[in-house]
Design an enzyme around this catalytic site. Structure first.
Site, PDB file in Angstrom:
ATOM      1  CG  HIS A  43      -6.594  -0.956  -5.646  1.00  0.00           C
ATOM      2  ND1 HIS A  43      -5.400  -1.340  -4.902  1.00  0.00           N
ATOM      3  CD2 HIS A  43      -7.068   0.175  -4.756  1.00  0.00           C
ATOM      4  CE1 HIS A  43      -5.065  -0.652  -4.182  1.00  0.00           C
ATOM      5  NE2 HIS A  43      -5.991   0.297  -3.916  1.00  0.00           N
ATOM      6  NE  ARG A  89      -3.547  -0.292   2.317  1.00  0.00           N
ATOM      7  CZ  ARG A  89      -4.582  -0.237   3.046  1.00  0.00           C
ATOM      8  NH1 ARG A  89      -4.910   0.407   4.083  1.00  0.00           N
ATOM      9  NH2 ARG A  89      -5.290  -1.574   3.031  1.00  0.00           N
ATOM     10  CE1 TYR A 108     -21.741  15.294 -13.886  1.00  0.00           C
ATOM     11  CE2 TYR A 108     -20.723  15.637 -11.923  1.00  0.00           C
ATOM     12  CZ  TYR A 108     -21.810  15.467 -12.569  1.00  0.00           C
ATOM     13  OH  TYR A 108     -23.137  15.599 -11.907  1.00  0.00           O
TER      14      TYR A 108
END
Length: 750
Positions: A83, A37, A127
């Site tokens: 993931h 991570r 968007y």
């Protein structure tokens, strides 16, 4: 009451030490956080989330010249296939890779609102759209050619790369930051052209020193520019050990605003400092009156950064104003360096600059070898197939007959023409339309080309020198495409000498520097007149008073008043009364007894030395910087007792001392016989039977002694004229030469 139910049957219970169990589980969690991570891999410079994002985009065929896709689709594929974490965390990672103010070389080409330098968040993922950049394509280059290992994804349904081929020094070029359990990493971005130069040098000289590498990579190259003012020796040490920090300042310039005024324009702010927060902080300090040199701050930024700082007055020194802002705001920050990375893919370690580049180069060598072996196996397969095609071409009718008539044509073909399994399969899989293209010349030409390429690959795999030469050529291509000569690759962060610790005297900095004339009357009234060279004949005084002293100064000067009590008093020139009146008595400005009077009043000159002496003939030399005391009580320097008073204060200039007493006896002796002291009674300058000391001064023996008479005329006694008056300190002396002023004063000291 009913019968109590028996407990359910369970397996054997084993006692476990709680401390050991917690340690084992926490260690497993910590290792997972570190390796999966928080820490980037030294080879491709990526954390797992970034690597999975880029690979998912490649699977979606979002190439640099291809189409854009909605980020929601990219995030969904990344989360579903590779993931298994929150979609917001994945989108934040994606957005950061597209921000040219956050990463030096963006890996994602974004379309839409991806946030800004003010600290505003990107628009929602539904968007915005994205695709890979050329640099990301370089990182993925050759991933389908067995260049890296693949491992099962979280649910075992897909395979994901353990590391990318990384034909780009991404770790140092884009930097990284992360917090794991018990460790963290912080790597600022660097210039890829400089990194390529350092890598090429390491290929030739793997044992290169940190000092040599810093000559090639002088420091970070941050996306938002700025100026690094860290000393070079500190930078070398940081890159040698892998730990350190860099002092970074905003870039600013002075801009003329007309009519003698100016404003400061900040064009580059420190890395990772949100502009809106910076402006808010400056405004907050302004409101709290902690920035007295600053009048206003405005953000006039459009696409480029433009912060306008207005000084309080045009007389404010811009450098002093910026020093006060650097001290109190994030216009100056420290960029940390902590190159804690996963070495060789699994071991967390803090590496220096040399080791980071070497491990990247080793990875590139492994990628080159694996890619060459992959290509070699493809060539071998194709050569085998071409040999089979050639047999078909030479025996086309027989082959067709076998295929048409045999129930099992494959074994028959193998037996008839001594083919391999691969050749027989390739012949049977041919389409009829391909038969017309089978020309012997074409087959032989392709066979020859592949044989030549095979030979070159064999030679490459058998020689490390050739491998490093090929890697060097690839690195030169990277430099050519993304180096300093390109718009993307030109260095943005510059270097400057580390500034000295400037003590910002805000009160003094606010004073507007103007010429003034200081006037002192016989009765101690002080005033100033604007400008230099004032006409003293037009000055008026109170009844019974007259001019005592007049000299030129600046409003920014500190004035020193030496009093008969042996104290020095410091006065700010800008605080003295001005105008057309008679001024004010200096006794109201300082704490001095009624009987005390002024001996000398003059402008302080840093570094100068003074000769001070009392009426009883004692004195010494004192450094003028040591007599400053900005308090009303002043500073006691010359100790006097009883009826004795301080009588002389003269600048030291020369190598000799001239002393004259009330008895009009003159004595000359070397200056070296006088001690330099910060305070005290001093030593005897001249011995008197009657009276005391009248005046004293220093002069140069070779130039002679200068004195001024009552008519303000200057006379010089040559070394030959003074031969009779030389003696030892504390002697009585002799009557002065004819013509010496009857006042017993040398005159014209300051």
């Amino acid at each position: 009451m009913g019968k109590r139910a028996d407990p359910p049957e369970t397996g054997p219970i084993e006692p476990v030490d709680l401390k050991t169990a917690l340690e084992e589980r926490y260690l497993a969690y910590a290792l997972s956080t570190i390796t999966h991570r928080a820490l980037p891999d030294v080879r491709d410079g990526l954390k797992p989330v970034h690597r999975r994002l880029l690979y998912a985009m490649q699977q979606l065929r979002l190439q640099p010249q291809g189409e854009f896709r909605k980020c929601a689709k990219i995030v969904g594929d990344t989360m579903g296939n590779f993931h298994p974490h929150g979609n917001q965390a994945i989108y934040d990672a994606l957005a950061r890779l597209a921000q040219d103010f956050a990463v030096r070389y963006p890996l994602i080409d974004g379309q839409g609102n991806f946030g800004n330098i003010d600290g505003d968040n990107p628009a929602a993922d539904r968007y915005t759209e994205a695709r890979l950049t050329e640099i990301a394509a370089r990182l993925l280059e050759g991933i389908d050619e067995d260049t890296v290992d693949f491992r099962p994804n979280y649910d075992g349904r897909e395979m994901e790369p353990a590391v990318l081929p990384a034909n780009f020094p991404n770790l140092l070029a884009n930097g990284a930051s992360g917090i794991a359990v018990g460790m963290a990493t912080n790597i600022p971005p660097h210039n890829v052209g400089e990194l390529c130069d350092a890598a090429l040098h390491l290929i030739k000289a793997p044992n290169a020193t940190a000092d040599k590498l810093v000559a090639l990579v002088p420091g970070p190259d941050l996306p938002t520019g700025g100026i690094i003012v860290e000393p070079r020796e500190q930078i070398v040490e940081a890159y040698k050990t892998g730990r350190g920090s860099f002092r970074l300042r905003a870039r600013w310039e002075k801009e003329d605003a007309g009519r003698g005024t100016y404003q400061i324009v900040v064009t580059e702010i420190p890395y990772q400092v949100p502009k809106a927060r910076l402006v808010a902080r400056i405004a907050e300090l302004l409101q709290a009156k902690k920035l007295p040199l600053l009048a206003d701050v405005r953000d006039e930024s459009a696409e480029d950064v433009r912060l306008v700082l207005e000084p309080k007055s045009r007389s404010v020194d811009p450098a002093l104003l910026m020093e006060s802002l650097f001290k109190l705001t994030e216009l100056e920050t420290r960029v940390p360096l902590n190159m804690n990375v996963l070495s060789r893919g699994k071991i967390p370690n803090v590496l220096g600059l040399r080791q980071v580049l070497l491990e990247w180069l080793e990875h590139r060598q492994q990628v080159l070898v694996r890619r060459s072996n992959f290509r070699l196996s493809k060539i071998d397969h194709r050569l085998e197939v071409l040999a089979g095609y050639l047999i078909v071409y030479l025996n086309l009718d027989t082959v067709i007959k076998i295929v048409r008539e045999e129930d099992e044509p494959k074994p028959a073909l193998i037996k008839a023409f001594k083919l391999t399994e691969v050749q027989a399969e390739a012949i049977l899989n041919m389409r009829l339309r391909a038969l017309r293209k089978l020309e012997e010349m074409e087959i032989r030409r392709e066979h020859d080309d592949l044989t030549k390429e095979r030979k070159e690959l064999k030679s490459l795999l058998g020689s490390e020198d050739k491998q490093w030469k090929r890697i060097g050529e690839e690195i030169k291509e990277i430099k050519e495409q993304f180096g300093q000569k390109t718009e993307l690759g030109r260095r943005r962060t510059s270097f400057a000498d580390a500034p000295d610790d400037v003590a910002v005297d805000l009160a003094e900095a606010m004073i507007e520097k103007e010429p003034i004339t200081v006037v002192l009357s016989d009765k101690g009234w002080v005033r100033t007149i604007k400008g230099h060279g004032a006409d003293t004949a037009k000055l008026s005084f109170k009844d019974g008073d007259r001019l005592r002293q007049v000299f030129d100064a600046q409003t920014t000067d500190t004035l020193l008043l030496f009093a008969t009590n042996g104290r020095f008093y410091s006065l700010s020139a800008d605080k003295l009364p001005g105008g057309r009146g008679h001024g004010e008595p200096f006794r109201l400005m300082i704490d001095i007894e009624d009987a005390g009077d002024c001996v000398e009043f003059f402008v302080h000159e840093a570094g100068r030395k003074l000769l001070v002496a009392s009426t009883n003939g004692y004195g010494f030399v004192v450094a003028e910087d040591d007599v400053i005391a900005m308090t009303r009580k002043g500073k006691q320097v010359l100790n006097v007792k009883g009826d004795d008073e301080a009588a002389v204060c003269a600048p030291v200039a020369g190598d000799s001392v001239a002393v004259i007493g009330d008895n009009r006896k003159l004595l000359l002796f070397p200056l070296e016989e006088l001690p330099e002291m910060p305070r005290g009674k001093g030593v005897r300058l001249q011995r008197y039977r009657d009276g005391g000391l009248s005046d004293a001064k220093t002069f140069s023996k070779k130039d002679g002694l200068v004195y001024i008479d009552a008519a303000k005329r200057s006379f010089t006694l040559t070394p030959a004229d003074l031969r009779e008056w030389w003696g030892a300190r504390a002697a009585a002396g002799r009557l002065p030469p004819r013509g010496f002023p009857k006042s017993g004063k040398f005159g014209g000291k300051f």
